[in-house]
Each structure stands twice: as structure tokens, then as C-alpha cells.
Design a protein around this motif. Sequence first.
Motif, mmCIF file in Angstrom:
data_model
loop_
_atom_site.group_PDB
_atom_site.id
_atom_site.type_symbol
_atom_site.label_atom_id
_atom_site.label_comp_id
_atom_site.label_asym_id
_atom_site.label_seq_id
_atom_site.Cartn_x
_atom_site.Cartn_y
_atom_site.Cartn_z
ATOM 1 N N ASN A 253 -15.925 62.554 1.773
ATOM 2 C CA ASN A 253 -15.346 63.861 1.485
ATOM 3 C C ASN A 253 -16.454 64.755 0.942
ATOM 4 O O ASN A 253 -16.926 64.540 -0.178
ATOM 5 C CB ASN A 253 -14.218 63.723 0.457
ATOM 6 C CG ASN A 253 -13.517 65.044 0.178
ATOM 7 O OD1 ASN A 253 -13.955 66.092 0.629
ATOM 8 N ND2 ASN A 253 -12.439 64.986 -0.570
ATOM 9 N N PRO A 254 -16.902 65.743 1.718
ATOM 10 C CA PRO A 254 -18.010 66.574 1.257
ATOM 11 C C PRO A 254 -17.633 67.486 0.093
ATOM 12 O O PRO A 254 -18.504 68.046 -0.560
ATOM 13 C CB PRO A 254 -18.365 67.399 2.499
ATOM 14 C CG PRO A 254 -17.091 67.474 3.278
ATOM 15 C CD PRO A 254 -16.421 66.149 3.047
ATOM 16 N N GLU A 255 -16.345 67.643 -0.171
ATOM 17 C CA GLU A 255 -15.883 68.444 -1.298
ATOM 18 C C GLU A 255 -15.979 67.599 -2.562
ATOM 19 O O GLU A 255 -15.128 66.770 -2.869
ATOM 20 C CB GLU A 255 -14.432 68.871 -1.081
ATOM 21 C CG GLU A 255 -14.009 70.068 -1.913
ATOM 22 C CD GLU A 255 -14.225 71.373 -1.197
ATOM 23 O OE1 GLU A 255 -14.451 72.388 -1.882
ATOM 24 O OE2 GLU A 255 -14.156 71.383 0.040
ATOM 25 N N ALA B 227 -31.792 66.490 0.003
ATOM 26 C CA ALA B 227 -32.968 65.837 0.563
ATOM 27 C C ALA B 227 -32.593 65.267 1.924
ATOM 28 O O ALA B 227 -31.407 65.065 2.211
ATOM 29 C CB ALA B 227 -33.460 64.728 -0.370
ATOM 30 N N PRO B 228 -33.595 65.012 2.787
ATOM 31 C CA PRO B 228 -33.288 64.545 4.150
ATOM 32 C C PRO B 228 -32.441 63.283 4.214
ATOM 33 O O PRO B 228 -31.703 63.082 5.180
ATOM 34 C CB PRO B 228 -34.676 64.317 4.756
ATOM 35 C CG PRO B 228 -35.572 65.248 4.012
ATOM 36 C CD PRO B 228 -35.038 65.263 2.608
ATOM 37 N N ASP B 229 -32.540 62.417 3.206
ATOM 38 C CA ASP B 229 -31.781 61.171 3.235
ATOM 39 C C ASP B 229 -30.455 61.264 2.494
ATOM 40 O O ASP B 229 -29.770 60.263 2.300
ATOM 41 C CB ASP B 229 -32.610 60.021 2.648
ATOM 42 C CG ASP B 229 -32.989 60.265 1.193
ATOM 43 O OD1 ASP B 229 -32.907 61.430 0.739
ATOM 44 O OD2 ASP B 229 -33.370 59.301 0.502
ATOM 45 N N ARG B 230 -30.074 62.468 2.099
ATOM 46 C CA ARG B 230 -28.843 62.675 1.362
ATOM 47 C C ARG B 230 -27.792 63.343 2.237
ATOM 48 O O ARG B 230 -28.130 64.109 3.148
ATOM 49 C CB ARG B 230 -29.093 63.538 0.116
ATOM 50 C CG ARG B 230 -30.111 62.963 -0.843
ATOM 51 C CD ARG B 230 -29.645 61.631 -1.390
ATOM 52 N NE ARG B 230 -28.387 61.776 -2.137
ATOM 53 C CZ ARG B 230 -27.571 60.789 -2.438
ATOM 54 N NH1 ARG B 230 -27.853 59.551 -2.037
ATOM 55 N NH2 ARG B 230 -26.470 61.016 -3.115
ATOM 56 N N PRO B 231 -26.509 63.101 1.994
ATOM 57 C CA PRO B 231 -25.463 63.754 2.786
ATOM 58 C C PRO B 231 -25.267 65.209 2.363
ATOM 59 O O PRO B 231 -25.674 65.617 1.270
ATOM 60 C CB PRO B 231 -24.217 62.920 2.468
ATOM 61 C CG PRO B 231 -24.466 62.397 1.093
ATOM 62 C CD PRO B 231 -25.941 62.129 1.014
ATOM 63 N N PHE B 232 -24.643 65.969 3.229
ATOM 64 C CA PHE B 232 -24.282 67.351 2.915
ATOM 65 C C PHE B 232 -23.015 67.364 2.061
ATOM 66 O O PHE B 232 -22.098 66.570 2.273
ATOM 67 C CB PHE B 232 -24.026 68.141 4.195
ATOM 68 C CG PHE B 232 -25.262 68.624 4.890
ATOM 69 C CD1 PHE B 232 -25.698 69.936 4.723
ATOM 70 C CD2 PHE B 232 -25.989 67.779 5.714
ATOM 71 C CE1 PHE B 232 -26.839 70.395 5.366
ATOM 72 C CE2 PHE B 232 -27.125 68.223 6.365
ATOM 73 C CZ PHE B 232 -27.554 69.538 6.196
ATOM 74 N N THR B 233 -22.972 68.282 1.097
ATOM 75 C CA THR B 233 -21.783 68.476 0.276
ATOM 76 C C THR B 233 -21.460 69.969 0.219
ATOM 77 O O THR B 233 -22.323 70.819 0.467
ATOM 78 C CB THR B 233 -21.969 67.951 -1.157
ATOM 79 O OG1 THR B 233 -23.106 68.598 -1.741
ATOM 80 C CG2 THR B 233 -22.182 66.445 -1.161
ATOM 81 N N ALA C 109 -11.485 62.985 6.099
ATOM 82 C CA ALA C 109 -12.175 62.201 5.074
ATOM 83 C C ALA C 109 -11.849 60.718 5.210
ATOM 84 O O ALA C 109 -12.715 59.857 5.037
ATOM 85 C CB ALA C 109 -11.794 62.709 3.686
ATOM 86 N N GLN C 110 -10.603 60.414 5.560
ATOM 87 C CA GLN C 110 -10.224 59.017 5.772
ATOM 88 C C GLN C 110 -10.920 58.443 6.999
ATOM 89 O O GLN C 110 -11.325 57.277 7.003
ATOM 90 C CB GLN C 110 -8.704 58.918 5.931
ATOM 91 C CG GLN C 110 -7.931 59.200 4.654
ATOM 92 C CD GLN C 110 -6.435 59.277 4.877
ATOM 93 O OE1 GLN C 110 -5.972 59.497 6.001
ATOM 94 N NE2 GLN C 110 -5.662 59.119 3.823
ATOM 95 N N TRP C 111 -11.074 59.242 8.032
ATOM 96 C CA TRP C 111 -11.726 58.769 9.250
ATOM 97 C C TRP C 111 -13.225 58.564 9.042
ATOM 98 O O TRP C 111 -13.794 57.549 9.451
ATOM 99 C CB TRP C 111 -11.475 59.749 10.390
ATOM 100 C CG TRP C 111 -12.325 59.494 11.598
ATOM 101 C CD1 TRP C 111 -13.360 60.249 12.064
ATOM 102 C CD2 TRP C 111 -12.222 58.376 12.502
ATOM 103 N NE1 TRP C 111 -13.920 59.689 13.172
ATOM 104 C CE2 TRP C 111 -13.242 58.536 13.472
ATOM 105 C CE3 TRP C 111 -11.380 57.272 12.574
ATOM 106 C CZ2 TRP C 111 -13.433 57.623 14.507
ATOM 107 C CZ3 TRP C 111 -11.577 56.351 13.605
ATOM 108 C CH2 TRP C 111 -12.592 56.538 14.556
ATOM 109 N N LEU C 112 -13.881 59.524 8.398
ATOM 110 C CA LEU C 112 -15.332 59.467 8.242
ATOM 111 C C LEU C 112 -15.773 58.634 7.044
ATOM 112 O O LEU C 112 -16.924 58.199 6.977
ATOM 113 C CB LEU C 112 -15.902 60.879 8.109
ATOM 114 C CG LEU C 112 -15.754 61.799 9.327
ATOM 115 C CD1 LEU C 112 -16.322 63.179 9.013
ATOM 116 C CD2 LEU C 112 -16.437 61.202 10.546
ATOM 117 N N GLY C 113 -14.868 58.442 6.081
ATOM 118 C CA GLY C 113 -15.259 57.720 4.876
ATOM 119 C C GLY C 113 -16.081 58.560 3.924
ATOM 120 O O GLY C 113 -16.819 58.025 3.080
#
Length: 246
Positions: free
Chosen positions: A31-33, A219-225, A25-29
Motif C-alpha cells: 500500500n503506497p499510502e 532511492a533506486p532500491d526503495r519503493p514509491f510511496t 493493495a491486497q493483490w500487490l502486497g
Amino acid sequence: MTEVRPRYALYYAPRPDEGLATTAAQWLGWNPEGGRTRRLALSVGFAPDRLAEITAEPRRYGFHGTLKPPMALTDDVSEADFLAAVGAFSVKLKPVTVPSIVLAGLSQFLALIPAERCVELHDLADRCVVEFDAFRRPAGEAELARRRAAGLSPRQEELLVRWGYPYVLEEWRFHLTLTGRIVDAGEREAVKTLLGQRFSSFVDRPLEIRDLCVFRQSAPDRPFTVLARFRLGGGRLVSTEVWRAS
């Protein structure tokens, strides 16, 4: 107007209290959780904007290893139906231990991968692909064309038509993606060195696959969680709202 449908995927993702989850999470910026943005850690020799570019693609998907690729659900299946099926499926499974993971380059991007083929992990991924294909809305022509544009082998074309994705079953390779494509070999090597430092606590060590996670993209422009996680063999749903370590 084209209807926007959420997409769902079955992923491995480390639990929120695990060091691997925190470091990723620190590397990617991201946290999907719970869907929380994090400030990218500064790194000597890399401009913050460039690090943001390098991590943009894996940030959108969240740190994970794919078991069943993203898909929209068929019209006769609800989100609740899908979650119930994943929960029932997870009860019948056992946790998987990957003996060792390493940092490697794959087609110009960098990822953590098993040091050697793990039969139990491949079996888990194959079962996810096959078991939940009945829930998958068939890919549209635009999506098929996008996949074909990358250049597929005859076998990958068969897999795309049958399973909606060309890199499943024997074409599948487990990887925890850490960057997008880095074309310049020198820069890629520098980033690999940096990642080797950041993830040194996890390289050449076992990886425990304890949960089957359902990720959702609204939605396509939203991140995965992370929508939910199910303990393999445990039978208890662990959601992002009421997550408890075990």
C-alpha cells in the motif's frame, strides 16, 4: 560516489478508503499510502512465490496511473517548491471521469485501462508533462541508454530527448499496472482470469480521477510511496499523514 537523489512522479491513485485501493493493495502486497506491506492473498493454482514474482515490478511503484513519469528535481528546486507548484496547478483543474475501464494485456503484462480514449484524461496527462518539465533534472546518459535499449521509434526518441521519457503525449497510454511481464501465454491467460475475478467490481465501470498524487522514491532500491495528494479543483492539500475523505 554518485549522489542519490529522490525521484518524484505525478500519478493517479485511488483514495485509501476506496475499494479499488484496497483490492489493489491486497493483490500487490503493498500500500503506497503510508508505505505499508500487506500479505499477498492466496490463490488456488498459483504458488505464493510465483505470485510475488508476477507482482514484483508493480509492487515497487505502487498501484497507480502515470501522469508525469518519475524524475529527479533540478538543483534549484526543493521538495517544498515542487509540492507548492503541484498544489497551485491542481486548483485550476477539474476531476475527470473515465466512462469505463477494462482488464487488458499490454506487451505481456496485465493492466486496467480505459475502454475507450478519454480526451479529458489525455489532456490532464499532457498538461502534467509540459507544466512540470521545468522541475525535471535532465536524464543522464545511463538512463537514456536504458530507455533506448527497449527499441524506440523515431518519434519516441524525440520525446525521450525532449521530455525525458519516450511514452508521453501522443505515445502515452493510461494504465493501472497489475503484473510484470508474463512471457508464457497460458500463464498470462490464467492470471488474467484470476484478476478478472479479483477486480470484477471495478471492470466495465467508471473510474473517478479526483486527486493528483505526488509519489516519492527515496532511492533506486526503495519503493514509491504517496507523499501528498491534491484534490483536483479543491485547493486543499491532503497528505498521507492527515488524509481525510471528502
